[in-house]
Design an enzyme around this catalytic site. Structure first.
Site, PDB file in Angstrom:
ATOM      1  N   TYR A 194      -0.610  -0.232  10.083  1.00 50.97           N
ATOM      2  CA  TYR A 194      -0.903  -0.872   8.793  1.00 50.97           C
ATOM      3  C   TYR A 194       0.246  -0.668   7.816  1.00 50.97           C
ATOM      4  O   TYR A 194       0.760  -1.619   7.219  1.00 50.97           O
ATOM      5  CB  TYR A 194      -2.207  -0.267   8.253  1.00 50.97           C
TER       6      TYR A 194
ATOM      7  N   SER B  11       0.835  -1.210   0.000  1.00 49.91           N
ATOM      8  CA  SER B  11       0.000   0.000   0.000  1.00 49.91           C
ATOM      9  C   SER B  11       0.864   1.252   0.000  1.00 49.91           C
ATOM     10  O   SER B  11       1.982   1.235   0.529  1.00 49.91           O
ATOM     11  CB  SER B  11      -0.868  -0.009   1.263  1.00 49.91           C
TER      12      SER B  11
ATOM     13  N   LYS C 281       2.959  -3.338   6.076  1.00 50.12           N
ATOM     14  CA  LYS C 281       3.118  -3.461   4.620  1.00 50.12           C
ATOM     15  C   LYS C 281       4.583  -3.249   4.221  1.00 50.12           C
ATOM     16  O   LYS C 281       5.111  -3.960   3.346  1.00 50.12           O
ATOM     17  CB  LYS C 281       2.210  -2.457   3.901  1.00 50.12           C
TER      18      LYS C 281
END
Lengths: 327, 327
Positions: free
Chosen positions: A154, A129, A158
């Site tokens: 998050y 992402s 990633k």
């Protein structure tokens, strides 16, 4: 050959499965094109009814991505290809740090180990992402050579996934690629816990006659990609020979850098005479802070040079959504 | 307060412990200077005899860094500070991928969780490495804003550690800092399995009258730092207020970019009339490949602006080693 899609009953997983069914073949670990005889959609829970557009080749299995024995039982053939989409999303990860690490970090490691254990060096596409970028040092426009200092858990998971995919590939355990996704629009169904969820909602809710309260202001800029393009790019990246990728297997996808105001304009333009739910602006500090930490502009020269696809503008994305989900 | 040093019976751990004993005080989690009443050296094995220069405040404990219960039992006070040096080194990590992930990645996570569980937000210094850099996209000179595309498993685990330390700090679980070490010279004792081990051996063996076969050519460039400077910088970075670091807690240390040939010249200059073992060049492809993947030049503007120390040249480093270990 068998294709495993983790997070497979999510929106992107299902769209990818449908595209793979239509395509019929993919490059096997042997390096040769092979017929797809099974697509396994693995997810934490099964949808209440079997999604449309899937034929008998498609199977659904449920479980925890961090359950090593379970995952090993699914990666049960040498002629296998893997798309790893399972993930806790951005907003949820900020609220539940431990869950984000278990699913996104431990889960990715479990899957990489299962792929390595085959010994056949399967290809694997990891959904990363643009949330890997962020922080005080982030340049105005990000690209594949920019340092990753993510400001969400998050994004951290990633960035770690990209590093692991690179190293598992360098060591010859797998043939991995990471696809760094911008915000993907327009997702049907309900809002999810991604901080970017409103970027689909701003189209989806009004088109269904439902009012939509935007948690960010109209001048917020977001790099977005239509889902058709994103799915096509995941397949193209899977199909690229490893030597084209060099020793950094993570590729940022082409995106459109658009304001939320431009999204609203495109919606109104494409909707024509349709009755639209009302859009209001109701800033949410939690969402605004996360989104403000992400890059507002990207260069994707590498993706383009690798032959990945780009959206022309927002309007065809909105028209595609109406065609796929509202016709 | 208590100080825990993981990898504590290694060379840098012991030098750090000695420096902390001399110093006597450090900033506690409260933000105030506090007397150090215990220094715990934690390592996978204890040295056969108690190292010199340690008083009764210093305790030694052994165990696996990835053993969560064991580590939690050592992080047993709220007024604690942590220096995390335990690590599988570069050459060993390339030969044993699973060990590198267990010690360097799982071990770091276990330690971060133990620190988080205190609830007192202890300061923690994580020893990272310039091995986080590498790959085709690496610029001629690296710095704190350069993308990390490590080409060793060791470097990957260090890059992941930096990301985790940043996120644990961002979430307020700890007050972490990562110190990105260049090759530290001159380590006494035996060669270790770091690919850079020869950069100490080239001084140490000849000074002990032992011959030394260099696994790289004389024109190989390495960023190095003397151990006195490195230890001082670990303490200075520990002592810096968090707000000076911003949201990227990883700082590349000042280094000297020197060729192996310059190391040999410095040795001969400083050794004077001492009898030296013979130095020969016997390139080892495994070592050469790892070392060639690392950066050959660094900028450390950020470190300097933060008040970290720099070596003036190689000669004082060699003189310091003779003083500390050969007098």
């Amino acid at each position: 050959m068998k294709i495993v899609i983790t997070g497979g009953t999510g929106f992107l997983g299902l769209m990818l499965a449908r595209a793979l069914i239509k395509r019929g073949r993919l490059t096997a670990p042997s390096g040769k094109q092979a017929e797809i005889d099974e697509i396994l959609l693995f997810d934490v829970a099964a949808p209440p009814t079997r999604p449309a557009g899937l034929d008998t080749r498609v199977k659904i299995a449920t479980g925890e991505i961090s359950d090593a024995a379970r995952i090993a039982s699914l990666i049960d053939r040498d002629d296998i290809g893997i798309f790893h989409l399972a993930s806790v999303v951005s907003g949820e990860g900020e609220q539940n740090f431990d869950l984000a690490l278990r699913v996104n970090l431990d889960g990715t490691r479990v899957l990489l180990e299962a792929a390595r254990a085959r010994g056949s060096k399967p290809r694997l596409v990891f959904a990363s992402s643009i949330a890997v970028f962020g922080g005080e040092g982030m340049p105005a426009s990000v690209g594949d050579a920019v340092k990753q200092t993510p400001q969400t858990t998050y994004g951290v998971t990633k960035a770690i996934g990209e590093l692991l995919v690179n190293d598992y590939s360098r060591k010859g355990f797998i043939d991995g690629r990471s696809v760094r996704l911008p915000t993907i629009i327009i997702r049907p169904g309900k809002p999810n816990k991604a901080a970017s969820s409103f970027a689909s909602g701003v189209f989806r809710e009004p088109l269904s006659g439902v009012d939509c309260a935007l948690p960010v202001t109209l001048d917020a800029v977001m790099p977005v990609s239509g889902y058709r393009t994103a799915v096509e790019n995941m397949i193209r990246l899977y199909e690229l020979p490893a030597e084209k990728l060099g020793n950094d297997r993570a590729v940022g996808l082409p995106s459109l850098d658009v304001t939320v105001g431009q999204m609203v304009e495109s919606l109104k333009r494409v909707a024509g005479n349709r009755h639209l739910g009302e859009i209001t602006v109701a800033p949410d500090p939690f969402i605004q802070k996360i989104v403000a930490g992400w890059p507002v502009a990207t260069n994707f020269r590498r993706a383009t040079s690798l032959g990945l696809a780009a959206d022309e503008s927002l309007d065809p994305i909105v028209r595609g959504y109406i065609e796929d989900f509202l016709s």
